[in-house]
Design a protein around this motif. Structure first.
Motif, short mmCIF file in Angstrom:
data_model
loop_
_atom_site.label_atom_id
_atom_site.label_comp_id
_atom_site.label_asym_id
_atom_site.label_seq_id
_atom_site.Cartn_x
_atom_site.Cartn_y
_atom_site.Cartn_z
N ASP A 184 0.83 -1.21 0.00
CA ASP A 184 0.00 0.00 0.00
C ASP A 184 0.86 1.26 0.00
N LEU A 185 1.98 1.21 0.71
CA LEU A 185 2.91 2.35 0.70
C LEU A 185 3.51 2.54 -0.69
N LEU A 186 3.85 1.44 -1.32
CA LEU A 186 4.44 1.48 -2.66
C LEU A 186 3.46 2.03 -3.69
N LEU A 187 2.17 1.73 -3.51
CA LEU A 187 1.14 2.23 -4.42
C LEU A 187 0.75 3.67 -4.12
N GLY A 188 1.23 4.21 -3.02
CA GLY A 188 0.86 5.57 -2.64
C GLY A 188 -0.49 5.66 -1.94
N LEU A 189 -1.06 4.49 -1.56
CA LEU A 189 -2.34 4.49 -0.84
C LEU A 189 -2.14 4.90 0.61
N LEU A 190 -0.95 4.64 1.14
CA LEU A 190 -0.57 5.08 2.47
C LEU A 190 0.70 5.92 2.35
N LYS A 191 0.89 6.81 3.30
CA LYS A 191 2.09 7.65 3.30
C LYS A 191 2.95 7.29 4.51
N PRO A 192 4.26 7.17 4.32
CA PRO A 192 5.14 6.80 5.44
C PRO A 192 5.05 7.81 6.58
N THR A 193 5.12 7.28 7.81
CA THR A 193 5.21 8.16 8.97
C THR A 193 6.54 8.90 8.94
N SER A 194 7.57 8.20 8.49
CA SER A 194 8.88 8.80 8.29
C SER A 194 9.61 8.05 7.19
N GLY A 195 10.64 8.65 6.64
CA GLY A 195 11.38 8.04 5.55
C GLY A 195 10.75 8.34 4.19
N GLN A 196 11.34 7.80 3.14
CA GLN A 196 10.89 8.07 1.78
C GLN A 196 10.89 6.81 0.92
N ILE A 197 9.99 6.81 -0.05
CA ILE A 197 10.01 5.79 -1.11
C ILE A 197 10.45 6.50 -2.38
N ILE A 198 11.53 6.04 -2.97
CA ILE A 198 12.18 6.77 -4.05
C ILE A 198 12.18 5.94 -5.33
N VAL A 199 11.81 6.57 -6.42
CA VAL A 199 11.84 5.95 -7.74
C VAL A 199 12.82 6.73 -8.60
N ASP A 200 13.96 6.11 -8.91
CA ASP A 200 14.97 6.78 -9.73
C ASP A 200 15.29 8.18 -9.21
N ASN A 201 15.60 8.24 -7.89
CA ASN A 201 15.99 9.48 -7.22
C ASN A 201 14.88 10.51 -7.09
N VAL A 202 13.64 10.11 -7.33
CA VAL A 202 12.48 11.00 -7.16
C VAL A 202 11.53 10.36 -6.15
N SER A 203 11.15 11.11 -5.12
CA SER A 203 10.20 10.60 -4.13
C SER A 203 8.84 10.44 -4.79
N ILE A 204 8.11 9.37 -4.45
CA ILE A 204 6.80 9.17 -5.09
C ILE A 204 5.81 10.27 -4.68
N SER A 205 6.14 10.99 -3.60
CA SER A 205 5.27 12.12 -3.21
C SER A 205 5.33 13.24 -4.23
N GLU A 206 6.36 13.24 -5.08
CA GLU A 206 6.50 14.25 -6.12
C GLU A 206 5.90 13.80 -7.45
N LEU A 207 5.48 12.53 -7.51
CA LEU A 207 4.97 12.00 -8.77
C LEU A 207 3.47 12.22 -8.89
N ASP A 208 3.01 12.33 -10.14
CA ASP A 208 1.59 12.31 -10.43
C ASP A 208 1.14 10.85 -10.26
N LEU A 209 0.31 10.61 -9.23
CA LEU A 209 -0.03 9.24 -8.87
C LEU A 209 -0.82 8.51 -9.95
N ASN A 210 -1.60 9.24 -10.72
CA ASN A 210 -2.36 8.59 -11.80
C ASN A 210 -1.43 7.98 -12.84
N SER A 211 -0.42 8.75 -13.24
CA SER A 211 0.52 8.24 -14.23
C SER A 211 1.39 7.13 -13.63
#
Length: 262
Positions: free
Chosen positions: A115-142
């Protein structure tokens, strides 16, 4: 007693008006009952709308095109309200082309990581990074459009195998693409043997197919999207050994494509 014609006409008009008014009043009383019955539902809709706005997910504006190098959990922790530290300081790096299995007892947090990987939940701390970009910066639909998810109990619609496969695609799919995905999922042989082939109706939730057949159709449907990330949530745990072997053989083929499988 003598009544004039004009007085009788006035009385008739009054009685007619009263009768008409009674009909209208009855309608208004009925409408009042309908409104009284409707108001609780309307208030509930307003509450749900307000709650939905308060938990509306935030996302970035960077369009996700696909994995170039890696996916990384960087010191990720997550707390549920009812249970703290379900995940604590979790680190994981998955490179493009990797096939990774997360193993743990029930309640260890495997589905939470998904669920964290899909962006359905957000980490309490730390980051999930895709090619040096946090998924919080990504357009979740795309981002999510490049992900396919196969759960333990896959849902098939009460329609044909063809429609169940095409449903998952955002584009027009050619027949040969459907058969390629069925071949990849080790489902082509049994589909060809069905009375109407790919046009066979599977029944509600796929009841006309065996468990292994349903899961292989679900896997083929996941392949239709040509995902950058394939997530299998205990997709073989409820199957017999023969069906499990067929799906595992299918997953070996996926490994050669160069995507990420979890």
């Amino acid at each position: 007693v003598f009544y004039s014609e004009s007085l009788l006409s006035e009385l008739a008009a009054i009685f007619y008006s009263l009768l008409s008014t009674i009909t209208i009043m009855n309608g208004l009383l009925g409408l009042n009952v309908q409104i009284s019955n409707f108001l609780p539902s309307y208030e509930q809709v307003l509450r749900l709308t307000s709650k939905a706005k308060s938990v509306e997910e935030t996302q970035g504006n960077k369009k996700f095109e696909g994995f170039r190098n890696f996916l990384k959990f960087n010191n990720v922790s997550f707390d549920y309200i009812s249970r703290s530290k379900i995940i604590k300081n979790f680190d994981l790096e998955i490179k493009k082309g990797d096939f990774v299995a997360l193993v743990g007892k029930s309640g260890a947090g495997k589905s939470t990581i998904t669920d964290l990987l899909l962006g359905l939940l957000k980490p309490t701390s730390g980051q999930i990074i895709v090619d040096n970009v946090s998924i919080s910066e990504l357009d979740l639909n795309s981002y999510r459009s490049k992900i396919s998810y196969v759960p333990q109990d896959s849902f098939l619609f009460h329609t044909t195998i063809e429609d169940n496969l095409k449903w998952a695609s955002e584009k027009n799919v050619k027949d040969e693409d459907l058969w390629d995905c069925l071949e990849l999922a080790n489902a082509k042989k049994f589909v060809e043997l069905l009375p109407k082939g790919i046009h066979t109706t599977v029944g509600d939730r796929g009841v006309r197919l065996s468990g292994g057949q349903r899961q292989r159709i679900a896997l083929a449907r996941a392949f239709i999207r040509k995902p950058e990330l394939l997530i299998l949530d205990e997709a073989t745990s409820a199957l017999d050994s023969e069906s499990e072997i067929l799906i595992q053989e299918s997953l070996k083929k996926i490994k050669k494509i160069g995507k990420i499988s979890l």
